[in-house]
Design an enzyme around this catalytic site. Structure first.
Site, PDB file in Angstrom:
ATOM      1  N   ASP A   8       0.848  -1.196   0.000  1.00 23.28           N
ATOM      2  CA  ASP A   8       0.000   0.000   0.000  1.00 23.28           C
ATOM      3  C   ASP A   8       0.879   1.240   0.000  1.00 23.28           C
ATOM      4  OD1 ASP A   8      -2.496   1.490   0.286  1.00 23.28           O
ATOM      5  OD2 ASP A   8      -1.817   1.927   2.309  1.00 23.28           O
ATOM      6  N   SER A   9       0.286   2.356  -0.370  1.00 23.47           N
ATOM      7  CA  SER A   9       1.000   3.633  -0.357  1.00 23.47           C
ATOM      8  C   SER A   9       1.363   4.084   1.065  1.00 23.47           C
ATOM      9  CB  SER A   9       0.142   4.698  -1.029  1.00 23.47           C
ATOM     10  OG  SER A   9      -1.119   4.778  -0.386  1.00 23.47           O
TER      11      SER A   9
ATOM     12  N   CYS B 220      -3.860  -1.078  -2.211  1.00 22.40           N
ATOM     13  CA  CYS B 220      -4.103   0.334  -2.535  1.00 22.40           C
ATOM     14  C   CYS B 220      -4.901   0.446  -3.839  1.00 22.40           C
ATOM     15  CB  CYS B 220      -2.750   1.013  -2.685  1.00 22.40           C
ATOM     16  SG  CYS B 220      -2.816   2.733  -3.173  1.00 22.40           S
TER      17      CYS B 220
ATOM     18  N   GLU C  65      -6.511  10.969   8.014  1.00 21.00           N
ATOM     19  CA  GLU C  65      -5.147  11.027   8.555  1.00 21.00           C
ATOM     20  C   GLU C  65      -4.975  12.132   9.598  1.00 21.00           C
ATOM     21  OE1 GLU C  65      -2.120  10.620   5.570  1.00 21.00           O
ATOM     22  OE2 GLU C  65      -2.831   8.586   5.125  1.00 21.00           O
TER      23      GLU C  65
ATOM     24  N   CYS D 266     -11.249   3.387  -1.903  1.00 21.90           N
ATOM     25  CA  CYS D 266     -10.011   3.909  -1.310  1.00 21.90           C
ATOM     26  C   CYS D 266      -9.842   3.261   0.056  1.00 21.90           C
ATOM     27  CB  CYS D 266     -10.105   5.432  -1.168  1.00 21.90           C
ATOM     28  SG  CYS D 266      -8.720   6.169  -0.285  1.00 21.90           S
TER      29      CYS D 266
ATOM     30  N   HIS E 253      -8.876   4.219   2.840  1.00 25.74           N
ATOM     31  CA  HIS E 253      -9.236   4.990   4.034  1.00 25.74           C
ATOM     32  C   HIS E 253     -10.747   5.121   4.263  1.00 25.74           C
ATOM     33  CE1 HIS E 253      -5.071   6.041   3.668  1.00 25.74           C
ATOM     34  NE2 HIS E 253      -5.093   6.983   4.580  1.00 25.74           N
TER      35      HIS E 253
END
Ligand code: I24
Ligand code: DGL
Length: 267
Positions: free
Chosen positions: A10-11, A73, A152, A184, A186
């Site tokens: 993942d990023s 991701c 975040e 996504c 998140h």
């Protein structure tokens, strides 16, 4: 049987939402995770950078001897899955096809929304995957670049978060969809706010959990599941950023104690 680990990439830390599903659905499997937290986010980066960074993580995991790769991701999947799949000998899966299959499974009106980063939405990979299975579906994409910073910041439950989510999704509510793909890593953290903004009639799809179900089927198909969990299994997490920050987030998110985390440099 094959006790080698499954590699997740993942990023950054968002892919831990997919790892959480893996620990639940595939408890016998050892997880090796690489998160490029130093160069995160990928969502608004040029395609060429996303390709290069993702390949670096893939090569890292291959050297570690993983038996399968899960591109957790959405942005990296959108840009690189096809070429990585073509090049590697081990099975490689991304989050977009499983998310698209799930959307078609749950929709009753074939009016499907997809939200994600700019990279994911601009790639057109979600509509491509959905329409390839059902050409009369109506797919509506919307980039939500404010959502990742919102999660975040840690304020994903705040009143401000509710306002941002509501404001951003207003446009999506006008398409009369019955299914929305959270495209996504998140967005599952924003699920209650997304559900409130879209209304109870819209079913939310989490591609991460669908992807782990697909990984589960692939392990069986290739006859490479791990045997019943022995106590020597050791998950490993590699970050290009700070180990301590990664530890705070992963230990609060995953049901694991004593998480093995290492710093690595890529590129
Ligand atoms: N959630 C994410 N990324 C962060 C965060 C967060 N900080 C608080 N929370 N930071 O992603 C990213 C930037 N960091 C990464 C590490 O290196 C330095 C830069 C979502 C994580 C999904 C598992 C909020 C938070 C948390 C724990 C669990 C979940 C969560 F602290 F949203
Ligand atoms: N992991 C990314 C995704 O799922 C979100 C974070 C980023 O932009 O790097 O698209």
């Amino acid at each position: 049987m094959n006790n080698q680990p499954i590699g997740f990439l993942d990023s950054g830390v968002g892919g831990l939402t997919v790892v959480k599903e893996s620990l639940k659905q595939l408890p016998n499997e050892t997880v090796y995770y690489v998160g490029d937290t130093k160069r995160c986010p990928y969502g608004s980066r040029p395609v060429e950078e996303i390709r290069e960074f993702t390949w670096e993580m893939v090569e890292f995991l291959v050297k570690k001897g993983v038996k399968m790769i899960v591109i957790a991701c959405n942005t990296a999947t959108a840009v690189t899955l096809e070429e990585i799949k073509k090049t590697l000998k081990i099975p490689v899966i991304g989050v977009i096809i499983p998310g698209s299959i799930a959307a078609l499974r749950v929709t009753q009106t074939q009016r499907i929304g997809v939200i994600g980063t700019e990279g994911t939405i601009h790639s057109g990979q979600y509509p491509k995957a959905i329409l390839s299975k059902y050409k009369n579906a109506n797919v509506f994409g919307l980039a939500c670049p404010k959502f990742v910073p919102l999660v975040e910041s840690g304020e994903y439950r705040s009143e401000k978060a509710r306002e941002v989510v509501e404001e951003t999704l207003k446009e999506m509510t006008e398409h009369n969809i019955d299914t929305l793909v959270m495209g996504c890593t998140h967005y599952p953290l924003l699920k209650p706010l997304i559900q409130d903004a879209m209304g109870e009639s819209v079913t939310l799809v989490n591609p991460g959990s669908e992807t782990v179900s697909e990984a589960s089927m692939l392990l069986d198909y290739y006859e490479i599941p791990a045997e019943q969990n022995t106590d020597q299994m050791q998950h490993r997490f590699y970050t290009t950023g700070e180990v301590e920050t990664f530890r705070e987030i992963s230990s609060s998110w995953l049901p694991l104690d004593d998480i093995h985390i290492e710093h690595i440099d890529l590129g």
